[in-house]
Design an enzyme around this catalytic site. Structure first.
Site, PDB file in Angstrom:
ATOM      1  N   LYS A  60       0.851  -1.190   0.000  1.00  0.00           N
ATOM      2  CA  LYS A  60       0.000   0.000   0.000  1.00  0.00           C
ATOM      3  C   LYS A  60       0.885   1.238   0.000  1.00  0.00           C
ATOM      4  CE  LYS A  60      -3.195   2.599   2.950  1.00  0.00           C
ATOM      5  NZ  LYS A  60      -3.913   2.652   4.244  1.00  0.00           N
ATOM      6  N   LEU A 309     -10.044  -1.509  20.475  1.00  0.00           N
ATOM      7  CA  LEU A 309     -11.386  -0.938  20.516  1.00  0.00           C
ATOM      8  C   LEU A 309     -11.878  -0.690  21.934  1.00  0.00           C
ATOM      9  CD1 LEU A 309     -13.111  -3.061  17.718  1.00  0.00           C
ATOM     10  CD2 LEU A 309     -12.147  -0.771  17.543  1.00  0.00           C
ATOM     11  N   GLU A 318      -8.255   6.752   7.742  1.00  0.00           N
ATOM     12  CA  GLU A 318      -6.817   6.876   7.513  1.00  0.00           C
ATOM     13  C   GLU A 318      -6.037   5.669   8.016  1.00  0.00           C
ATOM     14  OE1 GLU A 318      -4.754   8.749   5.929  1.00  0.00           O
ATOM     15  OE2 GLU A 318      -5.923  10.497   5.320  1.00  0.00           O
ATOM     16  N   ILE A 322      -4.917  -0.030  13.585  1.00  0.00           N
ATOM     17  CA  ILE A 322      -3.813  -0.937  13.906  1.00  0.00           C
ATOM     18  C   ILE A 322      -2.615  -0.142  14.417  1.00  0.00           C
ATOM     19  CG2 ILE A 322      -2.147  -2.557  12.903  1.00  0.00           C
ATOM     20  CD1 ILE A 322      -4.389  -3.631  11.155  1.00  0.00           C
TER      21      ILE A 322
END
Length: 480
Positions: A60, A309, A318, A322
């Site tokens: 990515k 979480l 964005e 992680i």
């Protein structure tokens, strides 16, 4: 991630027990990452090719924002640096003067990672010359890290937590009790129980700070589809009338999802919209995931540290979820108790967590607030809302002067803010006077040489799909 990090660094001094249940699924939509994950993998001494093969990962280079500024207007927030800075002024000032003089092309033309993503090309370059992250299968990633943990001394215990006990003197957690009746005592408990927040929320009663006045989206729908074309080195973020849709290409499938606000779009309409805008066979049953944009006031309380979480959630725009897990794990290792928990360590840990996530929150708000869309009430309301004062200052500073100053230790560097603000349509009214020291000929050569260097490098890169297949693909791919 927490067990893997602690086991690698402190495993010889600690007794680490990892309690989880195969019957409890994960949210499982965190499939896009940012370059900081490479640092975490270096810490864990992870072999990249092995990791990518195990998680069916692709590379990515950034995020493509489609329709965020206005319908039909797209831009890319890439991971790379753009141009060459001067110590007095960033490259954007020289580019801005070039635009005024008719000597500059698009701002993204001077960024290697951005141009490579547009051309669907990738390769590892010498001296870490290409900044990148991964698209990965989150479920496979968890299983991969589990295999790293156990040889390093982590004891995995299968089971569901049904209750906890507390110390009478200070209220700290003494033990957790599993459905099987097994009781597990501990000195420090890391709460990874997701939105439930079993220990940090239910036991320690630590409240959430609600940020829905700035971040309207409170629902996501996730679904996986079969791949129908080559994987691109870019996360696609496609704006719609009440939020946005993601598309994340892996080696073996594509991750899709719709993020939206229930105030502007109901679940049934959102489901129809997502399924009407995916490519390839649907492989999983779509599911609605409610969430609240928020953060615990404190993420370390007593002997409980909330990570993931359970500590809060913004949204995946964005790909920071992680990253925030990784930062929390590293920060915990930096402040890990030796002879009892120090209130000073706890205070510093919480202060750093709050500062980091507030900067990320403001960066995400920027995407929504600075828009020119007139097609729906969602985008008009986002444009009209009052925003945090610090964000307002950053926007107006750039709009008036072209200047961006990075706050120490914040995640997103100057070029990220510049790419998004330019992409959303903010053109600085002025540039730094250092740029005026260049005449037209010198400025044209300066800009042209950077662009030419980027173009030459990009044209030498192989296709991203081909590079992935050769580097870390499945055996049937590598033979092609």
């Amino acid at each position: 991630m927490a067990a893997a990090g602690l086991a690698k660094v402190l495993g010889k001094r600690l007794d680490i027990k990892l309690v989880e249940s195969d019957d409890i699924g994960t949210v499982g939509v965190g499939e896009a990452t940012i370059p900081t994950l490479l640092n975490f993998h270096n810490l864990l001494e992870i072999n990249e090719q092995e990791f990518m093969a195990e998680t069916q990962a692709t590379f990515k280079l950034g995020i493509g924002f489609e329709g965020w500024r206005n319908v039909g207007e797209d831009y890319i927030h890439s991971f790379g640096m753009t141009g060459t800075d001067h110590w007095t002024a960033g490259f954007q000032h020289f580019w801005r003067k070039g635009v005024q003089r008719g000597l500059a092309s698009d701002y993204g033309d001077y960024c290697l990672e951005l141009k490579a993503s547009q051309e669907n090309r990738f390769a590892h370059l010498p001296n870490q010359g290409m900044n990148y992250a991964y698209h990965l299968d989150a479920g496979r990633y968890a299983r991969y890290l589990r295999r790293l943990c156990e040889p390093r001394g982590v004891q995995r215990i299968e089971g569901k937590i049904v209750r906890y006990t507390r110390h009478e003197d200070n209220g700290d957690i003494r033990s957790i009790v599993l459905e099987s009746g097994q009781e597990i005592e501990g000195d420090l408990f890391i709460d990874c129980t997701g939105f439930r927040g079993l220990l940090i929320g239910e036991a320690m009663q630590e409240p959430m700070q609600d940020w829905s006045q700035w971040l309207f989206c409170d629902r996501a729908i996730a679904v996986q589809t079969a791949s129908v074309g080559p994987a691109i080195p870019l996360t696609r973020s496609m704006a719609h009338q009440a939020g946005w849709q993601w598309r994340i290409p892996l080696q073996h499938r594509v991750g899709n999802g719709l993020v939206y606000s229930s105030r502007y779009l109901d679940d049934d309409a959102a489901m129809r919209q997502l399924l009407g805008n995916v490519a390839g066979e649907v492989l999983t049953t779509p599911r609605v995931i409610p969430f609240q944009p928020c953060q615990r006031r404190n993420t370390w309380v007593g002997n409980v540290v909330a990570i993931g979480l359970s500590s809060g959630f913004l949204e995946p725009i964005e790909s920071t979820s992680i990253h925030l897990i990784q930062r929390a794990v590293i920060r915990l290792m930096q402040t890990f108790p030796a002879d009892g928990i120090s209130p000073y360590d706890v205070a510093e840990y919480n202060a750093q967590c709050n500062s980091e996530i507030e900067h990320i929150r403001d960066f995400i708000i920027l995407h929504y607030h600075v828009n020119q869309r007139q097609d729906s009430q969602f985008w008009q309301d986002a444009r009209a809302m009052e925003i945090p004062a610090g964000l307002r200052h950053r926007i107006e500073l750039f709009r008036a002067t072209g200047r961006v100053f990075r706050i120490p230790n914040e995640l997103f560097a100057e070029n990220s803010w510049i790419q998004v603000m330019l992409g959303q349509g903010i053109m600085p009214a002025a540039h730094h006077q250092t740029a005026d020291l260049m005449g037209d000929e010198e400025l044209s050569h300066f800009l042209g040489s950077i662009k030419a260097s980027v173009d030459r490098t990009v044209q030498q890169l192989p296709a991203h799909q081909l590079y992935v297949e050769r580097y870390c693909g499945r055996p049937d791919q590598a033979a092609r």
